[in-house]
Structure formats: structure tokens, C-alpha cells
Design a protein around this motif. Sequence first.
Motif, PDB file in Angstrom:
ATOM      1  N   THR A 269      29.130   8.757   5.437  1.00 42.48           N
ATOM      2  CA  THR A 269      29.080   7.937   4.232  1.00 42.48           C
ATOM      3  C   THR A 269      27.630   7.690   3.811  1.00 42.48           C
TER       4      THR A 269
ATOM      5  N   GLN B  53      34.992   5.476   0.409  1.00 39.49           N
ATOM      6  CA  GLN B  53      35.851   5.322   1.574  1.00 39.49           C
ATOM      7  C   GLN B  53      36.478   3.930   1.564  1.00 39.49           C
TER       8      GLN B  53
ATOM      9  N   ASP C  40      35.094  10.813  -0.106  1.00 41.78           N
ATOM     10  CA  ASP C  40      34.948  10.164   1.192  1.00 41.78           C
ATOM     11  C   ASP C  40      36.320   9.740   1.718  1.00 41.78           C
ATOM     12  N   GLU C  41      36.867  10.512   2.604  1.00 41.98           N
ATOM     13  CA  GLU C  41      38.179  10.276   3.205  1.00 41.98           C
ATOM     14  C   GLU C  41      39.280  10.047   2.168  1.00 41.98           C
TER      15      GLU C  41
END
Lengths: 755, 237
Positions: free
Chosen positions: B44, B86, B160-161
Motif C-alpha cells: 500500500t 484497501q 489495492d486488494e
Amino acid sequence: MQQLVAYTVIGLTTGAIYALASSGLVVTYVTSGVFNIAHGAIGMIAAFSYWQVRFEWGWSAPIALIAILGVLCPTLGLVIDRVALRGLAQATEVTRLTATVALMAAFIGIATWIWPPENRQPFRGFFDGNNVSVLGVNVGWNKIIALIAAVVVAGGLRILLYKTRLGIQMRAVVDDRSLAELNGARPARIASASWALGASLAGLAGILLAAEVQLNVVPLTLLVINAYAAAIFGRLKSLPLTFLGAMALGLTEAYLLWGQGQSWFPETIGGFSTSGLRQATPTIFLFLLLMLLPQAKLRAGAARVRERSAIPQWNTAILGAAVLVIGSIAVTGMMTRSNTIYLIQALIMALAVVSLVPLTGYAGLVSLAPLTFAGIGAVLMSKMPGDGNVVSLIAVVVVVALIGAVVALPALRLEGIYLALATGAFALLVSILVFNQGKIFSNGVAEVPPLRIPGVDLSQPRPKAIFLSVAFAVVGLLLVALRRSSLGRQFVAMKDSPLAGATLGMNLVRTKALAFAMSAAIASLAGALDAGKVAPDNYTFDRSLPILLLAIVSGVGSIGGAFFGGMLLGSNTVLASIVPSVSKITQVMPGLIGLSMGRNPNGTASQIATGFRPVTSHPQSLLTALSGIGALWLLTSVDIISHWGFFAALVIWGLGIVPNLPALAVTSGRSRVFCLLIAAVGMGIAAFFDDIFDAVPTGGRLLAIIVLFVVVGNAIRRVHTPVAPTSKSSPDLMGLTGFTPEELSQSDRAIKVVP
Amino acid sequence: MTALLEVRSVAVRFGGVMALSGVDLDVQKDSITGLIGPNGAGKTTLFNVICGIRQPTTGVVLLDNEEINGVPTQKRSAMGIGRTFQRLELFTTLSVFDNVLVAAELARVSNPHAVAREQIELLGLTDRADTIAGELPTGSARLLEVARALAGRPRLLLLDEPASGLDDVETQQLGVLLQQLKSLGIAVMLVEHDMSLIMKVCDQIHVLDLGNVIASGTPEQIQHNPSVIDAYLGAVR
Ligand SMILES: Nc1ncnc2c1ncn2[C@@H]1O[C@H](COP(=O)(O)OP(=O)(O)OP(=O)(O)O)[C@@H](O)[C@H]1O
Ligand SMILES: [Mg+2]
């Protein structure tokens, strides 16, 4: 030389008092994360209470001190923490800040109520009349004690924070809340302890200060600005720096005081009088410090915004505007001249409140200065050539919008409390340095000319009232257009997530500046359209606070809410003239209502609405509720019930009993009888309130009403059959959005995939 | 093939922690680049550096061979960088549609409403267009983050995820979507703990551990790299 010593001593003592106050502020901020705007108000309440027990009731000084600093203040701190703020732990900073603004307003209201300014005995300091000689200068004991107290508190805090278990836990919580929690510390308890301690320190400072400046509600409360300045000097965390800042501030003030008595000191600079300079020192200090703070960083995971408001629809907006205008034409036709003037005041207030809709409601920024912009608008309008020309009005609005943007510009690098404080400092500076100038308000008044519109005489109340409702309607429609526009969406997006906004290309500084400019422009109307003689007192900082509160409380995201808030503010005067005993209560009300935000950050309007929704959808209950109010009104108007009785009965009925009516309707048997009995007893006590609480002073009476309403309401709720709750459960199966960032990171850590 | 994004010896220090210590990697045009690694590896943080939220302590980021270190966050979206978060950063009080609309408007596309509708359709959120974003379940919220980022018309999309909180079917659909984006010429950088998704869609994978790139290669290579298995894959399996 001797003079220099004398002023140095004065400077150091004032510095010491500021240090006491600011250290309390810092301690509560670091452990609980709440910047307590009401800190000074707590000190003010402590000073008044001390005066009450010490000089009115004649307690000895040590006992009085123990009672105030050892009992009253800590209790106050605990109550604030537990009752008012506990529910706000995950609310946005704006909401938390507003809750403490509400506290401040409530305290100011309570103090003016319990201790009216008339017949006030002097506040004497410790060992009054006895002096010690320091380097040939006579120094009062109060000053010496202030110095000693500061030294003792500095040492005490040091020992507390570094040598005791509680103190070490406090520091651990500051470092990393969730980690400290895992290690067994209990942040909630620690926060409570720090609130108690902070309140006592505020109280001590308040008492010491009152001996120097005498009892005065607003000045004592606002002296906290000094504490803010010192605390910001310590970046809200370093106690040694905070003490240093407080001392520097005290000395600067003292030397300026000295300087002003000297012949070389300029009386005017560029035609402006310097007399307000000393008074403004702390505020200037605060403003400069805030300007020097580094640019706020973009942070992820800011508190989730829970406050929300629906997008206004055009058809409702147009309907609302039409109803307002037609309604005001009809109503003013029936009103007496003096009532029309009240209505005008309420409409002006509504304009001031609605100025916060784009700024606070949409963009999520707090301003403590709405009335300052109104004041600037009034002043400019009074100075404009053209005597009420429409073109002048447009010029005024444009200029104030520019001033709003320019003033806000340096402050825009800041966020949250810092930004709010900067607007507060701006409000105070304008009050002290600009509005107090003889040039600006000659002899304390400015004459704002009525707007000249062909065929309409706006110097008459009725046309003026109608014109103001048209103005409000137009502003409202423009705001609806704004909210539905691309810019309006950006405002809301910025409130929800500045971080996401920036990554999508939003220029945050520009967006904030626009919000400020729009808000200032609307506020300027509240000044420029308020034709007549106006005084600088109309536009002070402490008057801006209720505006902010009512805006937030009545739902700052909606124009209707803002109108309602303005009417409520304006109706204070009307109510006061009809039911005199109520006037004091309306002073305290905004603050009290604001405090309930701790339970519901959407604002009390929505909370009350939720509580009453079952009632409004149950015709029988609604009818009962309204007839009850009608009956009370009737009984009062034929003097069977006194004004106090009316007020008490109204509270018990409206807040304690009415919300329970639909449930009562489906309750049967013994429970029902019991509920009715409780209700009857409650109403009975309330109706004959004056006779029962004959000898009780106002404060006690208010307390009694609150207790009565809570007892009656809860007793009934316990007994009746509950109506099934209507709220739907969360559809979120993962449950992730229900967690706070702290909880998430904790669980992240717990399920960490590490080799 | 020229690299769209080049990260050159980027280091980020948080007090005593080196979140990134000298990371070098490239992202090619028309490709999906995976970025994997255990929690706290710095994934991140690297995204934050690329979109300007965090300045690197040392090192440079190049976009189209131009250094962009000094470019503020809000100017980078115009340069073609878009991302998701995220920890969700939705505009929680706006509707799903308005979330995407704001993005399209900020990107100054010629017909923002149409663009917003298109992206919502693409992510399968049309049924929920009027829902308030804060009330979405996590899975849909993640998809909305993707839709919003796409409305900014990025050339480089940092995810991000995105699949955490999605069920298997949704994850599969996301995989298809990523392939589609690639064919549209959007370079995707994907941080994900779902290894099957990563292995299925990525052309190139970089493995981060404790702020260092410990391996780079095709999915095939990464899956058989002993140090990766040691540091990360072994633990996930
Ligand atoms: N703002 C910050 N201040 C201090 N340390 C930070 C900060 N942000 C991240 N870190 C640290 O930097 C390291 C890398 O964090 P980062 O969030 O980039 O990891 P990640 O690879 O994204 O992990 P995850 O898979 O859990 O999302 C971690 O040790 C983290 O604790
Ligand atoms: Mg991460």
C-alpha cells in the motif's frame, strides 16, 4: 525599572494562569482526542460557583476550593465525557467539535441565567488586600498563588505522567490506543480521568483569573483563547512548550499594557486606533501560530461520515419557496407591527444559519464566524455610496465573498479543529480590532440603508419581512441548484473523503475556498439586508456559536432545517415576550440540544423526528398529543396554571409521554393503568410546579424538570408493551463496514499472515 | 516494449520502520502486473508513493520516462493514474451513481453522466445505482471503488486488494474484467492476497517482503521461486 519589574510580575502571573488552563486542555486532548472548546467555560462556571460558595454562602476558602476543584469540576468533566461525548468517539471531528461548542453555549447560558449580571458582589482573590513586596514592588497574594500553583501543577503533571501507573497509561494511550488496549489499559477510563483532571485545571485557572478580571461570563469564557494559543504553541502535545507559550503570551500582554501607557506608543496606526491591540494579543498569537502550522497531510481512514442528508428535489424546493413567500405575505397581513419586526429578526437569523449549509452541511467545514461576515456585510453596506442601491448590494456580496475566500485561504491548509479555531480567531480579531474602531461603527452604531427597489418601501416592516422571505427563498433555491451541480457533489465528496477526492483530481484548497466564499456571500446578506441601526455587538463571536449549533442541530445539510433553526433562534425573543419565564430556557436550549448530538450525530431534529415518527403515523396518538398541548395552553391562558407550570407540563407531556402514546394504545390491563397513573402524577407535579418548588431557585427548578421528565418517560417505557422496532438490520454480511478503523487494523493484525 | 511506470530505488521511512527500502520495478503498457507479499510488506505504501500521497524518502517515480516526484496528488489523475483503496475511501453519503459521476466530472470527460453509467454497468452495479455508498456491502463497495477509478479514465490503474470481500463468482468476474481492461490498453497493477486470481490474470508479478522486492517474474516463475515460497506463498497455502 520598578515599573518594568511590576509589569514582568503581572506578565508572569497571567502567564501562569494561562499555563494552568492550557495544560488542562492539552491533557484532555491527547488522551481523548477531543479539543474542548468549552474549556474556558468550565473555568468560568468554576469561578462563579466558587464565588457563590465563598462569598455568598461564606464558606472558608479551603473548603470552597475543595468543593469546587475537588468535587464540582471533576464531576463536570466526568459528566461531559460520559454523557455528552461518549457516543461521538467515531463521529467526525466536526461533530465532536460542535458538541463542545454546544457545551460552551450551554454553560454561557446557564451562567447568565443562574448569576444574572445585576447585584453581583465583587470577587476577591486569596488573602485580598495583603501584599508581598517583590524587588520593591507590591504584589497581591492572588498573583503569588497563581505563580506557585503553576509551578506545582507543572511538577505534579510531570510526576503524574512519568511516575504513576495512570500517567504511564495515559501516555501509552496517546502513543497507540489499540496497542495500549491490548496491554490492558482502558482508554475509556483514562479519558475520563483526564477529563476530570482537565476540568479541575480549568477551574483553578478560572478562579485565579476571576480575581484579576472580575466575574463576567463571556470575557471569562473567552480568555480560554489564551489557553488555545499556548496549547497550539505546544502543538497540542508538548506540556513544556505549552507552559513556555503561556508565559510568553502573558509577558507580551503585560508589556503591551505597559507600552500603551507610554508616550512613545502610537495611538493610531494608519488611522486605526491601537487600543484593542493588547486585548487582541492572544488571538493574534493564536492566528499566527495556526498559520505557521505545516500543511495538513492527506490521511487515509478518516472517521466515516454518518451524517447524511438527501439530495433536495426541485419540486419540493419550489413548493417550499412558494409556501414561504405566500405564507409570509399572508401572515404579515395579520401580524402586529412589533411581531413583524420579530419575524424580520428571525428571517435574518435564518439567512445567517443557511450560510452554513454549503460550508458545513455540504463541504463539512466548520466556521465559527458566520456573523462576522454578516457584520462585514452590514458595515460595507452602510459605507457604500448609492444609499441602498441594488448595485451596491451586489458589490457588497461580491466583496464579502472575496474576503471570505482570502481569509480562509491561509487557513485552508489546516483541517478539523485547526481550521475551526482559525475562523474563531478571525471572528475575534475582527470584533476587537475592526468593529471597535470609531471609524467603522461611529459611536457604536452603523446605519444600514434599506435596499431601494422601485415601488416597494423596504423601510416598512411588512414589505421588509416579505422581501426577506423572498431573499431566503431565492438563496434556498440557489443552494438546491448548487447541491445538484457538479460543484455541490464535489463539496460532499470532499467531506466524505478528501483523500479519494484528491486522487481523482480534486483541488482541495480551491474547493474549500469556494465553499468559504459562498458561505460568506450568503452571510453578508444577513448583514446587508438588515436595514436600520446596527451595533457591533450583533456580530460577536459568542453570537455566532448558537448559529452554528442550531444549524447543525436542525440538520445543516438541508435548507428547511436551516430555516427551522433560524426561526428557532429568532423565536427566542418572541417567546420571551409572551412567556417571560421561558426566555432563560431558550438561552440554554441550543447548547442542551447540541449536546444530545452525542447520542445522534445526525442532529437532534432527526432524532426527535425518529422518536415521534410512530406518533405522527398514529392518528389517535397525534390527536391526543395535540389536544394535550391545546389543553395546557388553555389552562395557562385562564391562569389556572402558571408559566412555569406550563413549561414543565409541556416538557413532561411532549418529551416524556407523547413518544409513548402509540405503545400505550396497545398496552392493556394493569400495565396500562400503571402507565396512566405515572403520567397523571408527572403531569400533576408539573402543572403545580410553581407551588411545589416555590422556594427553589431557577437552576434547581430546571434540574427538577429534567429529572421529572426522565423519570416519567423511563417509568412508562419500562412498563408498556414495546412496539416492534422499525429499523432494518444491516445487510452487510461481511460486517466490515460496521467496524472502526482501529478495530479493522486490530483484526488485520490478529489474522496476519506471517512466515 | 516501453515501461509506462518505472519505480527507481524508492525508499520510504516511517520513523524507525523502513516500509520500502530501495524498490525497483516497471509496469508495462498493456499488461497486468501483480504485487504480492505478506502483510506489512509495503504494498500500500508503494501505491501511495505512486499516486503522490506519500513522498518517497529517496528514489524516483517515472511515468512515460518523466519524473513525477514533485507532482501533487490531484494532478496525477490527469496524467492517467487512478487507484482504489484497501481501506475503503468511498464518498459514503453520495449515491453509487454520484460517486462515479464525481470522478467523471473531475476528469473533465465530455459526457460525465454517460461515462458514469457505463462504468457502473461494467462493474454490475446498475441495480444499486441509487443506493447510498455507505450502505453497500463490502463486496459491492470494492467494485464501486473500481468503477469510480475507471471513470477517471486512467492509463494506469492501481488496485489495492479489490477482491477481498468478493465471493468466488464475483472474483471470477473481476478477473475477466481485468483482462478486458488490459485489452483496452489500461495497465493494471494489482495488489491481492487471492493467489489464484493473481496467478490467473497477471503477466508479471513482483514480490515484496519487508520493503524489498525479493522476486520478479511470470506467475510460473514466481510459483516455483523458493524464496517466495519461503517468505510468503508457503504461509498462505
Ligand atoms: N502512516 C504510517 N506510519 C507509520 N508506519 C506506517 C504507516 N503506514 C504504514 N506503515 C508501516 O509500513 C509498513 C508497510 O505498510 P503497508 O500498509 O504498505 O503494508 P501492506 O503491504 O500494504 O500490508 P497489507 O497487506 O496488510 O495491506 C508496515 O510495517 C506498516 O506498519
Ligand atoms: Mg496494504
